[in-house]
Design an enzyme around this catalytic site. Structure first.
Site, PDB file in Angstrom:
ATOM      1  N   ASP A 113       0.816  -1.218   0.000  1.00 52.64           N
ATOM      2  CA  ASP A 113       0.000   0.000   0.000  1.00 52.64           C
ATOM      3  C   ASP A 113       0.852   1.272   0.000  1.00 52.64           C
ATOM      4  O   ASP A 113       2.026   1.241   0.376  1.00 52.64           O
ATOM      5  CB  ASP A 113      -0.875   0.047   1.266  1.00 52.64           C
ATOM      6  CG  ASP A 113      -1.978  -1.004   1.262  1.00 52.64           C
ATOM      7  OD1 ASP A 113      -1.944  -1.913   0.423  1.00 52.64           O
ATOM      8  OD2 ASP A 113      -2.868  -0.906   2.133  1.00 52.64           O
ATOM      9  N   ASP A 114       0.203   2.350  -0.391  1.00 46.95           N
ATOM     10  CA  ASP A 114       0.692   3.738  -0.220  1.00 46.95           C
ATOM     11  C   ASP A 114       1.706   4.200  -1.255  1.00 46.95           C
ATOM     12  O   ASP A 114       2.186   5.325  -1.177  1.00 46.95           O
ATOM     13  CB  ASP A 114       1.278   3.985   1.186  1.00 46.95           C
ATOM     14  CG  ASP A 114       0.250   3.836   2.297  1.00 46.95           C
ATOM     15  OD1 ASP A 114      -0.925   3.522   1.975  1.00 46.95           O
ATOM     16  OD2 ASP A 114       0.611   4.019   3.456  1.00 46.95           O
ATOM     17  N   HIS A 163      -6.048   3.021  -3.784  1.00 47.57           N
ATOM     18  CA  HIS A 163      -5.976   3.274  -2.334  1.00 47.57           C
ATOM     19  C   HIS A 163      -6.403   4.724  -2.064  1.00 47.57           C
ATOM     20  O   HIS A 163      -5.924   5.330  -1.127  1.00 47.57           O
ATOM     21  CB  HIS A 163      -4.544   3.006  -1.863  1.00 47.57           C
ATOM     22  CG  HIS A 163      -4.374   2.784  -0.391  1.00 47.57           C
ATOM     23  ND1 HIS A 163      -5.227   2.027   0.378  1.00 47.57           N
ATOM     24  CD2 HIS A 163      -3.431   3.224   0.472  1.00 47.57           C
ATOM     25  CE1 HIS A 163      -4.806   2.013   1.644  1.00 47.57           C
ATOM     26  NE2 HIS A 163      -3.727   2.743   1.724  1.00 47.57           N
ATOM     27  N   HIS A 167      -5.709   9.441   0.683  1.00 43.70           N
ATOM     28  CA  HIS A 167      -5.469   8.619   1.869  1.00 43.70           C
ATOM     29  C   HIS A 167      -6.152   9.167   3.114  1.00 43.70           C
ATOM     30  O   HIS A 167      -5.619   9.101   4.220  1.00 43.70           O
ATOM     31  CB  HIS A 167      -3.962   8.435   2.116  1.00 43.70           C
ATOM     32  CG  HIS A 167      -3.617   7.166   2.853  1.00 43.70           C
ATOM     33  ND1 HIS A 167      -3.601   7.085   4.225  1.00 43.70           N
ATOM     34  CD2 HIS A 167      -3.283   5.937   2.413  1.00 43.70           C
ATOM     35  CE1 HIS A 167      -3.263   5.861   4.584  1.00 43.70           C
ATOM     36  NE2 HIS A 167      -3.073   5.136   3.498  1.00 43.70           N
ATOM     37  N   TYR A 204      -6.293   2.720   5.931  1.00 38.88           N
ATOM     38  CA  TYR A 204      -6.411   2.256   7.324  1.00 38.88           C
ATOM     39  C   TYR A 204      -7.445   1.132   7.485  1.00 38.88           C
ATOM     40  O   TYR A 204      -7.836   0.811   8.605  1.00 38.88           O
ATOM     41  CB  TYR A 204      -6.790   3.413   8.275  1.00 38.88           C
ATOM     42  CG  TYR A 204      -6.071   4.706   8.013  1.00 38.88           C
ATOM     43  CD1 TYR A 204      -4.778   4.912   8.471  1.00 38.88           C
ATOM     44  CD2 TYR A 204      -6.686   5.722   7.287  1.00 38.88           C
ATOM     45  CE1 TYR A 204      -4.103   6.092   8.211  1.00 38.88           C
ATOM     46  CE2 TYR A 204      -6.019   6.912   7.022  1.00 38.88           C
ATOM     47  CZ  TYR A 204      -4.730   7.090   7.484  1.00 38.88           C
ATOM     48  OH  TYR A 204      -4.071   8.262   7.219  1.00 38.88           O
ATOM     49  N   HIS A 274       3.916  -2.234   2.900  1.00 41.37           N
ATOM     50  CA  HIS A 274       3.955  -0.900   2.303  1.00 41.37           C
ATOM     51  C   HIS A 274       5.250  -0.693   1.517  1.00 41.37           C
ATOM     52  O   HIS A 274       6.314  -1.112   1.977  1.00 41.37           O
ATOM     53  CB  HIS A 274       3.868   0.171   3.398  1.00 41.37           C
ATOM     54  CG  HIS A 274       2.577   0.144   4.153  1.00 41.37           C
ATOM     55  ND1 HIS A 274       2.360  -0.721   5.199  1.00 41.37           N
ATOM     56  CD2 HIS A 274       1.439   0.856   3.994  1.00 41.37           C
ATOM     57  CE1 HIS A 274       1.127  -0.531   5.654  1.00 41.37           C
ATOM     58  NE2 HIS A 274       0.547   0.413   4.954  1.00 41.37           N
TER      59      HIS A 274
END
Ligand SMILES: *[C@@H]1O[C@H](CO)[C@@H](O)[C@H](O)[C@H]1NC(C)=O
Ligand SMILES: *[C@@H]1O[C@H](CO)[C@@H](O)[C@H](O)[C@H]1NC(C)=O
Ligand SMILES: [Zn+2]
Length: 387
Positions: A113-114, A163, A167, A204, A274
């Site tokens: 992710d991210d 995603h 965020h 999250y 991540h």
């Protein structure tokens, strides 16, 4: 150091970095090219009043949305009493029909992710060396800063998913804001690669039935992860709340428990990692060969779900991976005879145990963690523009 100082400093710095990044992207995209795209400000919830979002809102019918009040704060406070109809993963451990595991035993659904970030390319080298494919849940605001990295992910056979743009915690946003977050990210990935994503992970893991309603209207499949056991908490390393050794030890323990327990290993699991820092890449570099040598089959999310059409249709054409086009359900994915099963294989769960929810501790640290990343990106964009 006081809690307030820890929180406020990175936040303040990140606002400056966001602004620099946003100005740069807008300057870059509104330059000489007549077909330039002006994306929303990086790190901010996109306005719902722009012509783009207004047009997207006209395309979907949001009537019938469940009447669930918006949450507040990062992390949102868990309400004292929540009706079971809310099905809030963070506070109730309720996953509705979100994907929380892989259906087949010994299959490890690998997700990052991210990204994309400045370390993603080094992670791609690790994945290439280990010959495994992953799903990348991409932040739209990062995609427009590193479109070439996203293209490389796709070209190397990895799976792209959303995603959100900024965020933010989706349970605090209105239906229209969720549409703006999702559609801008969809557009950013499509502009970078020509592919339209259909899988998403809420930042999250913050998802309830109000958020699910909107995401499903947009055609998205929601992917969480297999509880705290396979949440690596690798984002805590850049926050100095963990180290490579503590993170890999936690995962190896979870994998050993999984392997030893016949009831757990009846189906596969999905991990959360991540592409954020040199250390989180090092975690992947250690865990992937560990998993392979312990009998785990590592796959991207659509592969583990036997979904032969990992992307949404565009003009009636569905693209497989690596640019293979498919309207019939066969694609470049190595799902073989199982490729026709599609969505029926999706693992569903109405009530995952509380440990399966996104812990609130996860939330807080993760929220803070994003700021240094953005901070690191700002100067890079400046440097590129200065060339
Ligand atoms: C890593 O974290 C663990 C657990 O907090 C700690 O015991 C260990 O000493 C740390 N290792 C290093 C190299 O900092
Ligand atoms: C195996 O896992 C199940 C489900 O989490 C649990 O209820 C059970 O106690 C575990 N069995 C052993 C022997 O650890
Ligand atoms: Zn995230």
């Amino acid at each position: 150091m006081s809690f307030a100082r820890v929180i406020l400093r990175p936040r303040f710095i990140s606002i400056i970095a966001y602004t620099i990044g946003a100005i740069c992207v807008q300057a870059a995209s509104s330059g000489s090219s007549p077909s330039a795209i002006t994306y929303p400000r990086i790190g901010a919830i996109p306005s719902i009043n722009s012509p783009e979002v207004q047009a997207w809102l006209k395309e979907i019918d949001l009537s019938g949305s469940p009447l669930i009040g918006l949450n507040h704060g990062v992390p949102p406070d868990c309400p004292a009493k929540i009706d079971s109809s809310v099905c809030y993963w963070t506070c109730q451990g309720c996953a509705e029909d979100d994907v929380v595991a892989c259906p087949n035993p010994n299959v490890w659904g690998l997700t990052f992710d991210d990204g994309p970030t400045e370390v993603t390319t080094s992670l791609l080298k690790v994945l290439h060396k280990e010959n495994v494919k992953a799903t990348f849940f991409l932040i739209g605001g990062n995609v427009v800063q590193f479109p070439e990295v996203v293209k490389a992910e796709l070209e190397q056979g990895h799976h792209l998913a959303s995603h959100t743009w900024s965020h933010h915690t989706l349970t605090t946003l209105t239906n229209e804001q969720i549409v703006a977050e999702m559609k801008w990210t969809e557009k950013a990935i499509e502009d970078a690669t020509g592919y339209r994503v259909k899988y998403m992970r809420p930042p999250y893991g913050d998802v309830d039935n109000h958020v699910r309603f909107v995401l499903k209207k947009l055609g998205y499949i929601i992917v969480d992860w297999t509880g705290d056991a396979f949440d690596t908490d690798d984002w805590k390393i850049p926050m100095k709340q963990a180290n490579v050794s503590s993170v890999t030890t936690h995962f190896k323990k979870s994998a050993a428990t999984y392997n030893a327990n016949k009831s757990l290993s009846k189906k596969g699991f999905i991990s959360l990692e991540h592409d954020l820092s040199v250390e989180t890449v090092r975690v992947a570099k250690e865990l992937i060969p560990y998993g392979t040598s312990h009998g785990l089959i590592i796959q991207s999310i659509p592969n583990c779900l036997h979904d032969a059409t990992p992307y949404a249709a565009m003009n009636g054409v569905v693209k497989g991976v690596n640019g293979s086009h498919s309207t019939t359900g066969s694609s470049g994915m190595n799902t073989g005879a199982q490729s026709q099963k599609g969505k029926n294989d999706m693992v569903t769960s109405t009530s995952v145990s509380t440990s399966a929810g996104a812990s609130r501790q996860h939330f807080l640290g993760h929220a803070l963690m994003l700021s240094p990343t953005i901070l690191a990106l700002g100067p890079i964009v400046v440097a590129i523009l200065a060339l």
